[in-house]
Design a protein around this motif. Structure first.
Motif, PDB file in Angstrom:
ATOM      1  N   LYS A 143       0.814  -1.197   0.000  1.00 32.41           N
ATOM      2  CA  LYS A 143       0.000   0.000   0.000  1.00 32.41           C
ATOM      3  C   LYS A 143       0.864   1.270   0.000  1.00 32.41           C
ATOM      4  CE  LYS A 143      -4.314   1.546   1.462  1.00 32.41           C
ATOM      5  NZ  LYS A 143      -5.005   2.195   2.466  1.00 32.41           N
ATOM      6  N   GLU A 144       1.951   1.222   0.733  1.00 34.15           N
ATOM      7  CA  GLU A 144       2.814   2.407   0.782  1.00 34.15           C
ATOM      8  C   GLU A 144       3.379   2.711  -0.596  1.00 34.15           C
ATOM      9  OE1 GLU A 144       3.779  -0.160   3.587  1.00 34.15           O
ATOM     10  OE2 GLU A 144       1.815   0.745   3.959  1.00 34.15           O
ATOM     11  N   SER A 147       0.807   4.342  -2.812  1.00 35.08           N
ATOM     12  CA  SER A 147       0.511   5.748  -2.567  1.00 35.08           C
ATOM     13  C   SER A 147       1.723   6.608  -2.912  1.00 35.08           C
ATOM     14  CB  SER A 147       0.065   5.973  -1.124  1.00 35.08           C
ATOM     15  OG  SER A 147       1.166   5.833  -0.285  1.00 35.08           O
ATOM     16  N   THR A 150       1.360   7.197  -6.658  1.00 35.26           N
ATOM     17  CA  THR A 150       0.362   8.200  -7.023  1.00 35.26           C
ATOM     18  C   THR A 150       0.790   9.583  -6.573  1.00 35.26           C
ATOM     19  OG1 THR A 150      -0.875   7.764  -5.012  1.00 35.26           O
ATOM     20  CG2 THR A 150      -1.560   6.594  -7.002  1.00 35.26           C
ATOM     21  N   SER A 151       1.453   9.675  -5.440  1.00 32.03           N
ATOM     22  CA  SER A 151       1.835  11.017  -5.020  1.00 32.03           C
ATOM     23  C   SER A 151       2.948  11.540  -5.909  1.00 32.03           C
ATOM     24  CB  SER A 151       2.248  11.042  -3.549  1.00 32.03           C
ATOM     25  OG  SER A 151       3.571  10.607  -3.422  1.00 32.03           O
TER      26      SER A 151
ATOM     27  N   PRO B 100      -5.217   2.646  -5.521  1.00 33.92           N
ATOM     28  CA  PRO B 100      -5.707   3.869  -6.176  1.00 33.92           C
ATOM     29  C   PRO B 100      -5.555   3.828  -7.703  1.00 33.92           C
ATOM     30  CG  PRO B 100      -3.667   4.295  -4.958  1.00 33.92           C
ATOM     31  CD  PRO B 100      -4.129   2.927  -4.564  1.00 33.92           C
ATOM     32  N   ASP B 134      -6.950   9.890  -2.448  1.00 35.30           N
ATOM     33  CA  ASP B 134      -5.745   9.885  -3.257  1.00 35.30           C
ATOM     34  C   ASP B 134      -5.852  10.909  -4.394  1.00 35.30           C
ATOM     35  OD1 ASP B 134      -3.386   7.539  -3.838  1.00 35.30           O
ATOM     36  OD2 ASP B 134      -3.808   9.019  -5.405  1.00 35.30           O
TER      37      ASP B 134
END
Lengths: 435, 879
Positions: A143-144, A147, A150-151, B100, B134
């Motif tokens: 999960k990290e 994200s 995406t960031s 996401p 997100d």
């Protein structure tokens, strides 16, 4: 916005077709093929309007990339996007060729889905894309990691990921310049400019903050004023250069450059182009070409070309090539040159004179006798300019890198620990002398 | 090679194989099968038959496979709406996925599936995704709102997505902001009057903050949006400019051009005496020059834009002439554009350099380029007076090269130079005359003839020269014929003694043997002028001509203003307003530059600091060199009557009007030309001219004088897959006709046209089939006239004259309705004897009659005539 994107081979067969908008029908694919690729006359504009549909195209080797739209889109953006698309594809699978495109068509569709949404370009930095479009699937990600991806893709620093580590922090700076010249037969400079690029290869850990300095006249003058020392003013005045304009990679903080003229940034990992610039003043022209063309009667032409190198004698220019155009009705050529090798290439309608190496402040000469077939063509030979290619180990604009400082507060390495390399290469751009 | 195999799938047998593979248990095999399907789809083969099998592969945790299936869905869902529903569940589930990337993928793909039932299910997931934690999902959802709006605008409004989208402008993530701005801008374009993109100083501030942080593309969206804002005053304008200028150093040319657009627009509001105004002007030049080192395609876009910028603000680039010099290896489209800009920037200071360059270009290979270069030399001469002499001598040098197209082009421009500087360079005429024989293009021939006529008194053998042209009079183009006619008349007026025969010859050629009305008209006018009053003729024909203006090819100022607001876009590349090439409601909005505030100076007023350029009133726009002469000569020849009745009247009327010029044409005193040679129809009595036109008494019945309404668009191309129909109803020789122009604006050929009417008030029906025999190829128009009868089935329509029409072609059936003028139904023989009329009137049953009281009405002759025609018609109708 962009309504669709097509890729064709040289025959006009469609290799990739992705439609983003409902107003673009399947027949648009054919319309471009018929009206542009198969057009009887060579197309004279990169933008074509066929039945109220606009097509933008670029060509890479023999591959056509076409973007199509029915709206009043930002045309500059469409072309920038097409170039970017080419860059991304090259970064993923190398040369853009029919074979590579066919072999990677699934990947290309995946990329097209990601970097263009409803015709709006999205993040197209290869560094970021490669973290999640891999052709291997992204099943194993935690999960990290997700994200983080995406960031990065949407984030402020979309061009660099966190957690990069190198045992040896090293960076390479290449100042690559191409010097362009148009000279009249009498030796008058009609136009000359240098377009330069600073290419950086960075292998740095963490998120380093960098500051780049060069002998920009505006900066030096500002500092000179501050120091007020007569001596400093003189020495820097000589060495500083006036930059007409420059553009930066998106990592550079433009507002800071605008206000303080300082170049600060967090670099992408690996190779990228930090900046481009253009200068027109005080350019060192590495070579001077002196042509002499004499028409002896209707069937003979005498050509003499002298080249002079104009830089420090200790430096060596390489890969020198002089191209002397010959008329279309040339029947035979005799060449004598002092240095290097010269050959008449009938297929290119030119005498090509090659010299491997040449030191500064030297001069060399070629003379040729060109025999012509008599023609009844009334139109005179257009006398295309003599062009030249070369490579020199200095920057013809006079640009010097003054510093590149690296700060990384979180990790324990300092500016001194980074190994830095700087290299200057000056190449000929369009370097022509009319004759 | 595996992939070559993928691309060479052919026959239907393979569809079966694929079906089997798609349903295989092995994942790898499935994936390969889907790949093959996509490959076939790409090359245009129909693989929609595999729809259920492909959709079955959708539920997988293999992301690559999923993406392929989605791609397939986007392509075929529309053709298989019922089966597409099968995919909905997976989509909804994916929108809830913990990853996401998958959530975004699902919402992105769902928006691309244009099936009504699916969009219903899209709303809930989209609402969630717009508020997702997100940013990647949020930025994808923002674009999805625009997609949904394109499918169903009402739904988006009802669901309140627009408000959510507006909220995203304040999002913390710059890319979300950028996409939200892009989506809102697009939606706002289709609602021109809605205040959707409610731009106020607060939102502008948010946008400017995001501008510094988002991707290059996001910066473009934001800058393009900013360009639509109008600042409240010059201070706000300046502060926005200050925050936009750093973008001029961006590596992406589109960012730079969009920033230039914002600056060019907001600059209008800055007072010119402000220091900042000057600074800004200086800052604009370098980035524009840098654009010229980009790839050729971008250079082209940049040059088209610079062309506009230079027209609006010449001071920006006035010192940058050299960068527009053409390089030998530039692509032709770059060369031609550079040439245009060179001429615009030419001034006394740099003209020597420019001329030297142009001369160089005139020896290049590309014919178009060489022509344009030669033309440019002429334009320089007209623009910079000091250089005229050098330009003329350069042109003479070029004529000496004897290259056919160079010579012709040079002659055309020299004619313009004569117009600008009369009595200065006539010494070159002899050289021009030497090249008479090599001229084969109409424009060059016309120019040469003009020169010979204009300077006939200085050319000894002018009559011989013109006579030589006269031999092939009928093979010449109209342009040349008109010139020749005028030139010979000029010659006659200058040397009347030797050239009588010649002028008679040309007048009879123009008036009797020609079908061209312009030529005939001009011929008659000269004839009449010469015959009645040779002195007046001299005054008219040899009148001193106004000098031509300096700048040619300028874009008309209001269009220029609009195009400046579209810098960087296609409109600026085409130099046309968006409405000229965009269908539908988008782009119909006309953008304008804001008026300057602050000092209250008007834009055109000369600015003190910089050199003259924008000064004085906008110069008159000259369309192109070719039209110059024609326009000039037409000036004094326009028949006076055209101000009266609507122009498209019949030819009979024009002839009547001609008669007003004087007595019968038979009084050609000095010539003794045989009056019998006049066309018979021309001997209309003098009084019959204007009077007839306004004589409404006979008006309705008069077959030639009837006003036929111009064609209007009945069926726009948008609604009929590219078929556009415009038309009108007329009555010709007692037959009602529906005249239509069918235009094919699609990209494929149209055939098999047919037409049918719905039942209507007067039983109108086609009297024959629609005569469109040849297939209608793209961009072609065809005229069709359909005779109508009034024997069809009757049904009262609302309004009464409404007609519903169905047109069929090989593509589809299209419906439209139109209204016909009632007068079309009136018969010509409507006028009847009083007795008969009264009798007929009485025959009408009483219940068909209604009565009005007309008050305060002065019965004048016009009204009585009108009533007369109305009565006649009503009786006719009830027959």
């Amino acid at each position: 916005m962009i309504g669709g994107l097509f890729i064709y081979n040289h025959k006009g067969e469609v290799l990739i077709s992705r439609v983003y908008r409902d107003d673009i029908g399947r027949n648009a694919v054919d319309a471009f093929r018929v009206n542009v690729i198969h057009a009887r006359q060579q197309v004279r504009s990169p933008v074509t309007n066929i039945a109220r549909t606009s097509f933008f195209h670029v060509k890479r080797s023999n591959i056509w990339l076409a973007a199509v739209t029915k709206q009043n889109v930002n045309a500059a953006m469409v072309f920038e996007f097409l170039y970017k698309m080419c860059d991304v594809m090259t970064a993923y699978f190398g040369k853009i060729s029919e074979e590579n495109i066919k072999n990677n068509f699934v990947l290309i569709y995946e990329l097209l889905d990601e970097i263009l949404d409803f015709g709006y370009p999205q993040n197209s930095e290869t560094g970021a894309l490669k973290t999640f479009i891999t052709q291997q699937g992204i099943k194993g990600q935690t999960k990290e990691e997700q994200s983080q991806i995406t960031s990065q893709v949407t984030g402020q620093i979309g061009w660099r990921r966190e957690g990069i580590k190198y045992r040896r922090n090293e960076l390479f700076l290449d100042v690559l310049e191409s010097v362009n010249l148009l000279m009249s037969p009498q030796g008058q400079v009609l136009s000359a400019h240098v377009s330069g690029r600073v290419v950086m290869k960075s292998y740095l850990s963490g998120m380093p903050e960098c500051k780049f300095g060069m002998n920009d006249k505006i900066v030096i003058d500002k500092q000179g004023k501050g120091a007020a020392s007569d001596d400093a003013g003189k020495s820097s005045g000589k060495q500083s250069i006036a930059i007409d304009d420059c553009t930066f990679h998106q990592c550079v903080r433009l507002s800071k450059f605008d206000s303080e003229r300082s170049i600060s940034f967090i670099p992408p990992d690996g190779e990228y182009e930090l900046m481009r610039y253009r200068t027109t003043k005080d350019i060192i022209l590495p070579f001077r070409v002196i042509p002499l063309v004499r028409e002896v009667g209707r069937t003979k032409l005498e050509v003499k070309v002298v080249i002079k190198s104009n830089f420090k004698p200790s430096l060596l220019a390489q890969k020198i090539e002089v191209r002397i155009p010959t008329p279309l009705n040339t029947s035979g050529v005799q060449v004598i040159c002092m240095k290097g090798k010269a050959k008449y290439k009938a297929s290119e309608n030119a005498i090509v004179w090659k010299i491997k190496r040449m030191a500064g402040m030297k001069e060399s000469q070629i003379s040729a006798e060109i025999e012509l077939l008599p023609t009844n063509d009334k139109k005179k030979w257009a006398r295309p300019p003599i062009s030249m290619n070369f490579e020199v180990p200095f920057a013809p604009s006079g640009l010097k890198v003054r510093y590149l400082k690296v700060f990384e507060s979180k990790l324990n390495y300092s500016d001194h620990d980074v190994i830095k390399w700087v290299r200057y290469i000056g190449r000929s751009g369009i370097y022509e002398t009319r004759c | 090679m595996m992939c070559d195999f993928l691309f060479s799938l052919v026959c239907t047998g393979e569809i079966f194989e694929l079906k089997a593979e798609l349903n295989s248990d092995k994942k790898e095999k499935k994936k390969e099968a889907v790949k093959k399907v996509i490959a076939s789809m790409t090359v245009g083969k129909d693989v929609s038959a595999l729809f259920p099998d492909v959709v079955n592969c959708m539920q997988t945790d293999n992301l690559e496979l999923k993406k392929l299936v989605y791609l397939y869905l986007m392509n075929y869902a529309k053709s298989q709406p019922d089966m597409a529903i099968m995919a909905v569940n997976t989509f909804v589930k994916d929108c809830e996925d913990p990853n996401p990337l998958i959530r975004a993928l699902a919402v992105r793909t769902m928006g691309c599936i244009r099936v009504d039932k699916i969009t219903e299910y899209l709303c809930e997931p989209l609402r969630k995704c717009l508020k997702d934690e997100d940013p990647y999902v949020r930025k994808t959802a923002a674009v999805c709102v625009a997609k949904l709006h394109d499918i169903n605008a009402q739904l988006v409004e009802d669901q309140g997505f627009l408000d959510t989208l507006k909220d995203l402008i304040s999002d913390s993530n710059p890319m979300v902001v950028a996409n939200a701005v892009a989506a809102l801008s697009e939606i706002a374009e289709s609602h021109p009057n809605s205040n959707l993109l409610d731009l106020n100083p607060q939102t502008i501030n948010k946008l400017l903050t995001a501008l510094n942080e988002c991707t290059e593309w996001g910066q473009i969206f934001i800058l393009d949006c900013l360009a639509n804002y109008t600042p409240r005053d010059d201070r706000e304008s300046q502060s926005i400019c200050e925050r936009v200028t750093p973008r001029l150093s961006h590596a992406n040319s589109a960012v730079v051009l969009s920033a230039v657009k914002v600056l060019m627009k907001f600059m209008e509001m800055l007072p010119k005496d402000l220091d900042y105004y000057g600074t800004l002007l200086k800052k604009l030049a370098p980035p524009l020059v840098t654009l010229l080192s980009a790839e050729p395609e971008l250079q082209y876009v940049a040059l088209r834009n610079i062309n506009l910028i230079v027209q609006r603000r010449p001071e920006i680039l006035k010192h940058e002439m050299k960068v527009f010099f053409v390089k030998y290896n530039d692509p032709i489209y770059v060369k031609l554009e550079k040439l245009d800009i060179m001429i615009r920037l030419a001034s006394q200071a740099n003209i020597a350099q420019v001329l030297a360059e142009l001369k160089e270009y005139a020896t290049e290979v590309d014919v178009d380029f060489v022509r344009k270069a030669v033309r440019a030399i002429g334009r320089c001469a007209i623009k910079v007076e000091q250089s005229a002499e050098r330009c003329v001598s350069t042109l003479l040098d070029l004529i000496q090269t004897k290259v056919n197209y160079v010579v012709q082009e040079a002659i055309v421009v020299i004619k313009d130079i004569f117009r600008k500087y009369p009595n200065k360079y006539e010494s070159v005429i002899a050289t021009l005359c030497e090249n008479l024989d090599s001229l084969d293009e109409p424009e060059a021939r016309a120019a040469m003839i003009w020169i010979v006529g204009e300077y006939a008194e200085r050319i000894d053998n002018a009559d011989e020269l013109l006579e030589s042209f006269l031999e092939g009079f009928h093979d010449e183009s109209t342009q040349v014929q008109l010139q020749l006619l005028t030139a010979i008349v000029k010659l006659f007026l200058k040397k009347p003694t030797e050239t009588q025969e010649l002028v008679q010859q040309v007048l009879s050629l123009a008036t009797q043997d020609s079908d061209n009305p312009d030529l005939r008209d001009r011929g008659y006018i000269y004839w009449r002028l010469l015959s009645t009053d040779p002195v007046a003729a001299k005054e008219v024909v040899l009148a001193e001509k106004p000098l031509i203006s300096e700048e040619t090819d300028l874009i008309e100022p209001t269009l220029l203003e609009e195009l400046i607001c579209h810098i960087g876009t296609l409109a600026s590349v085409y130099h046309k307003p968006p409405s000229a090439f965009v269908e539908g409601s988008r782009g119909v909005q006309h953008k304008r530059l804001p008026g300057s505030a602050g000092s209250g100076e008007s834009v055109e007023s000369p600015d003190t600091g910089s050199a003259a350029g924008v000064s004085e009133a906008p110069p008159a726009v000259i369309p192109s060199q070719g039209d110059l002469l024609g326009d000039l000569l037409n000036l004094d020849l326009t028949p006076p009557t055209t101000t009266g009745p609507p122009p498209p009247a019949s030819s009979g009327m024009q002839m009547g009007a001609m008669d007003l010029l004087g007595g019968g044409l038979d009084s050609l005193v000095g010539f003794g030309a045989p009056p019998a040679a006049m066309p018979a129809s021309f001997n209309v009595p003098v009084s019959g001219g204007l009077d007839d036109l306004f004589d409404l008494g006979g008006g309705v019945g008069m077959p030639m004088g009837v006003f036929n309404p111009p064609k209007t668009v009945w069926l726009p191309a948008m609604k009929a897959k590219g078929l556009e129909i415009s038309g009108t109803f007329v009555r010709r020789a007692g037959v009602i006709q529906m005249e239509m122009t069918l235009t094919n604006k699609a990209m494929s050929v149209m055939t098999d046209f047919a037409i049918q009417f719905n039942r209507n008030s007067f039983g109108l029906a086609p009297a024959g089939p629609l005569q469109v025999l040849t297939p209608l190829s793209p961009n072609q128009s065809i005229e069709a006239a359909l005779p109508l009868s009034t024997v069809g089935p009757v049904m009262k329509m609302e309004p009464l004259n409404n007609l519903q029409v169905a047109v069929k072609n090989n593509i589809d059936v299209f419906y439209f309705s139109c209204q016909y003028p009632i007068s079309m139904l009136f018969a010509e023989d409507g006028k009847m004897e009083r007795q008969v009329f009264l009798a007929t009137w009485k025959d009408i049953p009483n219940d068909n009659e209604s009565q009005f009281q007309i008050k305060d009405c002065h019965l004048n002759s016009a009204l009585s005539r009108f009533l007369c025609s109305l009565e006649v018609s009503t009786t006719q109708l009830t027959d």
